[in-house]
Motif scaffolding. Structure first.
Motif, short mmCIF file in Angstrom:
data_model
loop_
_atom_site.label_atom_id
_atom_site.label_comp_id
_atom_site.label_asym_id
_atom_site.label_seq_id
_atom_site.Cartn_x
_atom_site.Cartn_y
_atom_site.Cartn_z
N ARG A 176 16.91 10.78 6.34
CA ARG A 176 16.31 10.67 5.00
C ARG A 176 16.64 11.91 4.18
NH1 ARG A 176 12.04 8.53 8.56
NH2 ARG A 176 11.13 10.61 8.72
N PRO A 177 17.92 12.13 3.89
CA PRO A 177 18.32 13.35 3.20
C PRO A 177 17.62 13.52 1.85
CG PRO A 177 20.14 11.77 3.30
CD PRO A 177 19.08 11.27 4.21
N GLU A 178 17.31 12.41 1.16
CA GLU A 178 16.65 12.52 -0.15
C GLU A 178 15.26 13.12 0.02
OE1 GLU A 178 18.02 9.82 1.12
OE2 GLU A 178 19.57 9.11 -0.25
N THR A 179 14.55 12.67 1.05
CA THR A 179 13.22 13.21 1.31
C THR A 179 13.32 14.67 1.75
OG1 THR A 179 12.56 11.01 2.03
CG2 THR A 179 11.06 12.80 2.57
N SER B 179 16.21 6.14 1.17
CA SER B 179 16.76 6.91 2.29
C SER B 179 18.12 6.33 2.64
CB SER B 179 15.82 6.89 3.48
OG SER B 179 15.59 5.57 3.90
N GLY C 155 8.99 9.14 5.38
CA GLY C 155 9.63 9.04 4.07
C GLY C 155 8.93 8.03 3.17
N ALA C 156 7.61 7.90 3.35
CA ALA C 156 6.87 6.94 2.55
C ALA C 156 5.80 7.64 1.72
CB ALA C 156 6.21 5.89 3.45
N VAL C 157 5.46 7.04 0.58
CA VAL C 157 4.41 7.57 -0.30
C VAL C 157 3.51 6.41 -0.74
CG1 VAL C 157 5.72 9.55 -1.19
CG2 VAL C 157 5.95 7.31 -2.29
N PRO C 158 2.32 6.73 -1.24
CA PRO C 158 1.46 5.65 -1.72
C PRO C 158 2.13 4.89 -2.87
CG PRO C 158 0.21 7.70 -1.53
CD PRO C 158 1.64 8.05 -1.33
N SER C 159 1.99 3.57 -2.85
CA SER C 159 2.47 2.80 -3.99
C SER C 159 1.29 2.62 -4.94
CB SER C 159 3.00 1.45 -3.52
OG SER C 159 1.98 0.74 -2.85
N LEU D 218 2.72 11.88 6.09
CA LEU D 218 3.35 10.56 6.01
C LEU D 218 4.73 10.64 5.36
CD1 LEU D 218 3.19 7.41 6.05
CD2 LEU D 218 1.98 7.57 3.88
N LEU D 219 4.80 11.45 4.34
CA LEU D 219 6.07 11.65 3.64
C LEU D 219 7.11 12.23 4.60
CD1 LEU D 219 7.76 11.80 1.02
CD2 LEU D 219 6.54 13.92 0.46
N ALA E 115 8.12 12.81 -6.08
CA ALA E 115 8.50 11.50 -5.56
C ALA E 115 8.20 10.39 -6.58
CB ALA E 115 7.79 11.22 -4.25
N GLU E 116 7.83 10.80 -7.78
CA GLU E 116 7.56 9.88 -8.89
C GLU E 116 6.44 8.89 -8.60
OE1 GLU E 116 11.43 8.39 -9.71
OE2 GLU E 116 12.08 10.27 -10.61
N VAL E 117 5.42 9.39 -7.91
CA VAL E 117 4.23 8.59 -7.68
C VAL E 117 3.34 8.70 -8.91
CG1 VAL E 117 2.11 8.47 -6.27
CG2 VAL E 117 4.33 8.82 -5.17
N MET F 238 0.82 -1.21 0.00
CA MET F 238 0.00 0.00 0.00
C MET F 238 0.86 1.27 0.00
SD MET F 238 -2.95 0.96 2.67
CE MET F 238 -3.40 2.66 2.88
N LEU F 239 2.00 1.17 0.70
CA LEU F 239 2.92 2.31 0.70
C LEU F 239 4.28 1.84 0.21
CD1 LEU F 239 2.20 3.89 4.20
CD2 LEU F 239 1.16 4.50 2.01
N LYS F 240 5.10 2.81 -0.22
CA LYS F 240 6.48 2.48 -0.54
C LYS F 240 7.40 3.56 0.03
CE LYS F 240 6.34 4.78 -5.03
NZ LYS F 240 6.20 4.65 -6.47
N ARG F 241 8.65 3.16 0.25
CA ARG F 241 9.60 4.11 0.82
C ARG F 241 10.34 4.85 -0.28
NH1 ARG F 241 10.24 -0.73 3.84
NH2 ARG F 241 9.60 -0.43 6.01
N LEU G 6 13.66 16.76 -1.20
CA LEU G 6 12.41 16.79 -1.95
C LEU G 6 11.39 17.74 -1.32
CD1 LEU G 6 10.65 13.57 -3.21
CD2 LEU G 6 9.33 15.33 -2.06
#
Lengths: 98, 375, 464
Positions: free
Chosen positions: C54-57, A7, C148-152, C143-144, C174-176, A1-4, C60
């Motif tokens: 989470r430097p990438e987040t 990091s 550091g998570a996003v919907p898949s 949530l992000l 985040a390329e969602v 449902m979620l992805k990271r 972003l």
């Protein structure tokens, strides 16, 4: 449902959900860690037994209630994962696993 | 001007039950309720249908309560049929728990006294015979799913006791009343009543009503209104605080005076008694005391979460028993008040509404007259 | 013996941190409590963890988020006493603050209380919104930040408001995979907002940011459907489809995640329970505590700073935190009125600036009427006790004309969220059914606890 999102600096740790070993990353919340690992719902609604997952992610909706290390009813979207954490759904909220 | 045969003032569980009964009897009824801001005892209620121990010093009340409990199964079935609302009435028997040996002997003595007082009354002997003292081991046998705390010495247990969801009872009564075409005014604050030419004239903040008969069932509000029709009704508020937990698995069928598990699965814990006027608030001291009591009775309750607590007012007469009285100065004006509005609902809907509609006083009713308090 | 602080601040977001920093200047004893595991509130949620782990987040999330790091840094360096994971469950009238931490209830005494509990995303009840896969759009943003998570999988966003576009643009980065944005406002909203545009131009950076976000979304090739209606989520165990009407046509998408947003509203749980007077924002249709220009509520010794007072964004919240702390310092005798007034000037100026854009935004993005009063009877209004819009309407028929009666009749608001998720909707439905305004209908009476507490924790509280 979620992805990271990638990091690069956060360390991989291990937590346990319903006795099963799950990989998590330090600094993320328990609810997020579970939903990133293929768990499909967090709790079941006490009234109808339907599946639920967090709606608000900020401690308002209480859809993320879990038992963590023996303490019931914790808001798992507010609690960061820790190595070896034992997480369960509530007795009333058993439903189907994962 | 709105007119009705009978005007019932007070839309709590007492007024609603009376109005419901009157409607069933074919009377043309108007029901006035004060609305949300009122300190409505029905909404804060604990939900017990309780017999054991009631009636000390007034055998007629013991008998009355017993009759109510016996009428409950049919009453709830009728409500379900009429409205589709199940008030969750159950009669698994109930406990009054004792902590420590002293409480146990006191309770035992109290029941013995009641047994003697009601010995001559056939109906009562049935009631009291159904109540017995159980030691903690016998008590534990009746509660297989939960472990009693070490300090529990036993309980009195009566198979007549039961419980229900008071909020559903109120909605079922209200639904039945509305369905029957009774005029229901949910936001009328009554200011005055006058009696002229065999007719009552009732003024609210916004409207006027006229009726041949009027029933005062508006809790604390009765006091002022009753004085306008020549009755002195000595009632006072007493606060009880209640806390409610999250839902859990069904563990406890029988209600206790101080705690019960609802059909939905939450535990309600209550029974504080405080004289604090009209304050419906809660206090940490009382809530903590209730939690400690609950954990003492059932240690495993300690892990359940309290999700809510509230204070509500009981409406008490000096002897805690009901007042049923018709005004002598203004015939056709009735007062119905009791802090056992849930337990007595079936009788308020039957015997009391019959009394009001037909004017025939039931046997032994002088015991419920307010003149018992005249000094 | 419990410890007594001059000032306890509840909430360590922008307002709470700023207030603590200001108060600290005047040697006032300050304690900051927050239920989260670190400072940041929602806007700067987990800013330190994100930067470190989470430097990438962190990259972003951009400069607006990174500003939180400056605050966090200053807060940490000032050595302000801060308890994380502290959920306040009760504030006594005599100003004892009770909070749960590590499974125990603790308490502190307080001379002045500053409520900086911020805002929450307005719940958007539609049919199927309890399905896993449906959540708030601002929630997805939180949530992000927090994990550091996003919907898949495939995502649709629906609703209106600046945060909808902010969330969308961050997810794009985040390329969602975003299938569409469904806007619940239409052209007439722009017309209503137009008169406020000149004033808004004084804070032109907000408008430019808004345009930038929209451009970013449209450059990603994401279709936008404006003026949509009859939104519903469908699925069995989880979200599978979203259906809606656009220009009279029924449409649907198969998807994994639906993000809903209709603005944000103040958290009034605590100020309600403290008995503060509240007033009604007619445009945005929410309650907020009635405040004077320093953030004082109607209850003596209780002040509010930030979005928990009036929703106006992070920078206003920060400035209002400074103002509230200055006033409290003055009340406690640490500074004079003159000192307070002169120190307040720059913060007032900042607030005036940031608020210039609010009337424009509030007119442009009123909450969707279908969110206020869900037209579909099957919509669950109270998620906890599963009370539907039909049941609320039915109860009005039976005479439940206010919220305490409604609660009595239907159990709505009696679950663990204690009415946070349903109070506004229930009030709107009750009002709508009777042809009244939600303002007249009111709010659930605030009853303890603010956060659930176990009977064991309650029983274990020491007498004092």
């Amino acid at each position: 449902m979620l992805k990271r999102i990638q990091s690069s600096k956060s360390k991989k740790i291990t937590i346990f959900f319903e006795e099963k070993q799950i990989a998590a990353y330090e600094g993320e919340s328990v609810a997020a860690a579970l939903l990133c690992s293929g768990v499909k719902h967090i709790r079941t609604a006490p009234v109808s037994g339907t599946s639920r997952a967090p709606y608000c992610w900020m401690g308002v909706c209480f859809e993320c209630l879990l038992e963590i290390d023996g303490q019931p009813n914790l808001q798992s979207c507010l609690i960061p994962v820790q190595e070896g954490m034992k997480i369960r759904r509530h007795a009333l909220n058993d439903g189907d696993s994962a | 001007m709105n007119t009705a045969d009978i005007l019932v003032i007070g839309g709590g569980v007492i007024g609603a039950a009376v109005a419901y009964g009157l409607t069933e009897r074919g009377a043309q009824v108007t029901l006035l309720d004060q609305g949300g801001s009122a300190p409505n005892a029905s909404r804060g209620n604990f939900g017990l249908v309780w017999v054991q121990g009631k009636g000390l010093g007034m055998p007629r009340y013991a008998q009355w309560t017993l009759e109510a409990a016996q009428t409950w199964p049919k009453f709830s079935a009728d409500l379900l049929e009429e409205t589709g609302i199940d008030v969750d009435y159950q009669q698994p028997g109930g406990f009054e728990v004792c902590l420590g040996e002293e409480e146990f002997s006191l309770r035992k003595a109290e029941l013995e006294q009641l047994r003697q007082e009601t010995a001559n009354c056939v109906a009562n002997s049935v009631g009291i015979d159904k109540c017995e003292m159980l030691n903690s081991r016998n008590m534990q046998e009746l509660i297989p799913e939960m472990r009693l705390g070490d300090f529990v010495s036993g309980a009195s247990f009566s198979t007549l006791d039961g419980h229900l969801n008071p909020l559903l009872l109120l909605s079922a009564l209200t639904a039945a009343i509305k369905k029957s075409g009774t005029s229901y005014y949910p936001d009328q604050q009554v200011e005055s009543i006058s009696f002229r030419n065999d007719c009552f004239d009732v003024q609210t903040t916004t409207e006027r009503f006229s009726a041949k008969k009027v029933v005062l069932a508006c809790g604390l509000g009765i006091k002022t209104l009753a004085s306008q029709i020549g009755l002195e009704i000595p009632i006072h508020p007493q606060r009880g605080q209640i806390l409610v937990t999250e839902r859990t698995l069904p563990l406890l069928a029988q209600p206790f005076v101080t705690l019960r598990q609802t059909v939905e699965g939450s535990f309600m814990i209550g029974a504080s008694h405080e004289d604090v006027g009209l304050d419906c608030g809660t206090t940490l001291d009382e809530i903590r005391r209730l939690a400690r009591h609950a954990v003492q009775v059932f240690p495993e309750l300690s892990k359940l979460q309290m999700v809510r607590c509230w204070g509500a007012l009981r409406i008490l007469t000096p002897d805690s028993k009901p007042i049923y009285v018709e005004s002598e100065n203004c015939p056709g004006a009735f007062v119905v008040t009791s802090h056992s509005g849930i337990t007595l609902a079936p009788l308020h809907a039957s015997r009391i509404s019959h009394w009001i509609a037909e004017g025939t006083t039931p046997e032994g009713f002088e015991q419920f007259h307010s003149r018992r308090f005249d000094a | 013996m419990k410890q007594i602080y001059d000032l306890v601040i509840i909430g360590a977001g922008a307002a709470g941190m700023a207030a603590a920093l200001e108060a600290k200047k005047y040697q006032i004893s300050v304690l900051v409590l927050d239920e989260q595991s670190e400072v940041g509130g929602q806007i700067y949620r987990s800013v330190r963890t994100t930067q470190n782990l989470r430097p990438e987040t962190y990259e972003l999330l951009g400069a607006d988020y990174q500003h939180g790091q400056t605050l966090e840094n200053a807060f940490r360096k000032a050595g302000i006493e801060f308890l994380s994971g502290a959920a306040v469950w009760q504030v006594d009238p005599d100003r004892a603050v009770h909070f749960l931490r590590n499974g125990k209830s603790l308490q502190v005494g307080v001379r002045r209380l500053l409520v900086a509990t911020g805002a929450m995303e307005r719940p958007v009840p539609i049919p199927g919104w309890t399905l896993p896969g449906v959540m708030g759009a601002a929630a997805a943003d939180v949530l992000l930040k927090s994990s550091g998570a996003v919907p898949s999988g495939r995502v649709v966003l629906s609703g209106s408001g600046p945060l909808l576009w902010l969330a969308a643009s961050r997810l794009v980065e985040a390329e969602v995979e975003i299938l569409a944005i469904l806007e619940t406002i239409n052209f007439s909203s722009y017309l209503k907002a137009l008169p406020y545009l000149p004033q808004a131009l004084r804070a032109v950076e907000y408008l430019l940011k808004g345009l930038r976000l929209k451009r970013q979304v449209s450059r990603a090739g994401i279709p936008v459907f404006s003026g949509i209606q009859n939104l519903r989520a469908e699925g069995t165990q989880r979200l599978e489809t979203v259906c809606f009407t656009h220009r009279g046509q029924s449409r649907k998408f198969e998807l994994e995640t639906l993000l809903l947003h209709e603005g944000i509203v103040p958290n009034t749980q605590l100020t309600r329970q403290l008995g503060c007077e509240h007033s009604w924002n007619k445009l945005q249709r929410y309650w907020h505590p009635l405040l004077d220009e320093w953030g004082n509520t109607s209850v003596e010794g209780v002040a509010v700073a930030g979005d928990g007072g009036i929703v106006a964004g992070a920078l206003t919240a920060e400035a209002s935190g400074h103002l509230a702390a200055l006033e409290i310092a003055c009340q406690l005798g640490a500074i004079t009125k003159n000192q307070r007034d002169s120190a307040s000037k720059s913060y007032r100026k900042a607030i005036r600036h940031h608020q210039a854009v609010r009337p424009f935004l509030e007119h442009l993005y009123p909450p969707n009427p279908e969110t206020l009063v869900p037209p579909d009877d099957a919509t669950l209004v109270c998620r906890c006790e599963e009370v539907s819009a039909a049941q609320i309407r039915q109860a009005v028929e039976w005479g439940a004309l206010d919220l305490s009666q409604m609660k009595a009749f239907t159990r709505c608001g009696m679950g663990p969220c204690q009415g946070r998720m349903c109070a506004l909707t229930v009030a709107e439905i009750v009002a709508n059914t009777q042809g009244k305004s939600a303002q007249e209908v009111g709010f659930f009476r605030g009853r303890p606890p603010l956060k659930p507490i176990t009977l064991g924790q309650l029983a274990g509280i020491a007498e004092c």
